[in-house]
Design an enzyme around this catalytic site. Structure first.
Site, short mmCIF file in Angstrom:
data_model
loop_
_atom_site.label_atom_id
_atom_site.label_comp_id
_atom_site.label_asym_id
_atom_site.label_seq_id
_atom_site.Cartn_x
_atom_site.Cartn_y
_atom_site.Cartn_z
N LYS A 1 -51.50 39.42 64.80
CA LYS A 1 -52.58 40.09 65.55
C LYS A 1 -53.93 39.51 65.17
O LYS A 1 -54.79 39.27 66.04
CB LYS A 1 -52.55 41.61 65.26
N LYS B 1 -46.96 39.39 70.70
CA LYS B 1 -47.90 38.76 69.75
C LYS B 1 -47.29 37.53 69.08
O LYS B 1 -47.99 36.56 68.80
CB LYS B 1 -48.37 39.76 68.69
N VAL C 1 -42.09 50.46 76.50
CA VAL C 1 -43.35 50.05 77.14
C VAL C 1 -43.10 49.70 78.60
O VAL C 1 -43.87 50.09 79.49
CB VAL C 1 -43.98 48.84 76.39
N GLU D 1 -41.60 47.75 63.31
CA GLU D 1 -40.96 46.76 64.17
C GLU D 1 -39.45 46.88 64.01
O GLU D 1 -38.95 47.45 63.03
CB GLU D 1 -41.38 45.35 63.74
#
Ligand code: HSE
Length: 304
Positions: free
Chosen positions: A190, A91, A14, A175
């Site tokens: 989330k 998160k 990312v 994950e």
């Protein structure tokens, strides 16, 4: 207008996608510093300072895409305490320490943003924020984890749990520790964040009644999904059968879906890719656009 100097902590999938967006995108901003553990890491862009978190914390805006809890909590406290905007995709951080961070942000008039923490590139937090401003949200319901969608669909097609988990990992959905996906914690974090945004009061992950998918049987042809659901008073994540005609049953692969019910208005839906470097970086870039426009938002509104 001066170009916004970005200090980025973390240079994974990312982070590097965000670096490319900042370099090529239309916003008046520059990647000023990157904090990484391995400073010799291949692929780091030339002409950008590379160092530790302290270096990134000197920039105008701090973006954390590193993951983990202790480091990010310390960095977020420092940045916000100095009145700097903090943007994160983390998160776990928001669902564990969100109240404290929102309080510091309020006190120091600093922005706290985390659009990339839920739904990857799909504007779920943004849609929830917008709809919360237009009326009373009665309920949110969604499919917020791609790994479990993948596993439950594959099991419905006759594959074993272990085969399906391996395929989901190979596809890059899971994950780093897939127990977060299959135990429902990824979806629970989330959901806690979405509920905090929907009702303006921070909710921790512990408020979510969570059941994972481990040991859950799926009969051939059955449509089971890990459904995340919240009203103001109750939050839950659990595997349940869904009617194949339900729009949520169409979620496949990486797709996440969120349904938001607003009193006297109706049901709104948003769906799209819930993970991936480019899409998640897009959500971070959207947050940066708000900062570039002079906004100072705090993700959860007024904490209480
Ligand atoms: N592991 C997550 C999922 C991806 O399976 O949806 C990012 O949140």
């Amino acid at each position: 207008m001066d170009r916004l100097q970005i200090g980025l902590i973390g240079w994974g999938t990312v982070g590097s996608a965000l670096g490319e967006l900042v370099r090529t995108g239309p916003l008046p901003m520059t990647l000023a510093a990157i904090a990484v553990r391995d400073r010799e890491r291949p692929g780091l862009p030339k002409g950008v300072q590379v160092g530790g978190a302290d270096l990134a914390l000197q920039a105008d805006v701090v973006v954390e895409l590193a993951g983990g809890l202790d480091g990010p909590l310390a960095w977020a406290r420092q940045a916000l305490d100095r009145g700097k905007p903090y943007v994160t995709a983390n998160k776990a951080l928001l669902a564990t320490h969100g109240r404290e961070l929102a309080e510091i942000a309020d006190r120091r008039v600093a922005a706290l943003l985390g659009s990339a923490s839920v739904g990857g590139g799909t504007p779920m937090i943004e849609a929830t924020q917008h709809l919360a401003a237009t009326g009373a949200i009665e309920r949110i319901r969604g499919i917020l984890n791609a790994t479990t969608t993948y596993i439950l669909s594959a099991m419905g097609e006759g594959r074993s749990y272990d085969e399906a988990l391996r395929e989901a990992q190979d596809a890059g959905y899971a994950e780093a520790d897939p127990s977060f996906d299959v135990d429902g914690r990824d979806a629970a974090q989330k959901l806690a964040i979405l509920a905090s945004v929907a009702w303006g009061r921070w909710r921790p992950e512990q408020d979510v009644d969570t059941t994972g998918i481990v040991g859950h049987e799926v009969a051939a042809g059955e449509t089971i999904r890990l459904v995340a659901e919240a009203t103001k008073g109750s939050l839950s994540v659990k595997p349940m059968p869904i009617d194949p005609t339900d729009p949520m049953a169409r979620a496949a692969g990486i797709e996440n879906v969120l349904e938001i019910t607003v009193a006297d208005a109706g049901v709104y839906r948003v769906s799209g890719p819930g993970a991936g470097g480019r899409v998640t970086a897009g959500a971070v870039y959207g947050d940066l656009a708000r900062l570039a426009a002079g906004e100072r938002p705090v993700l959860f509104g007024s904490p209480s």
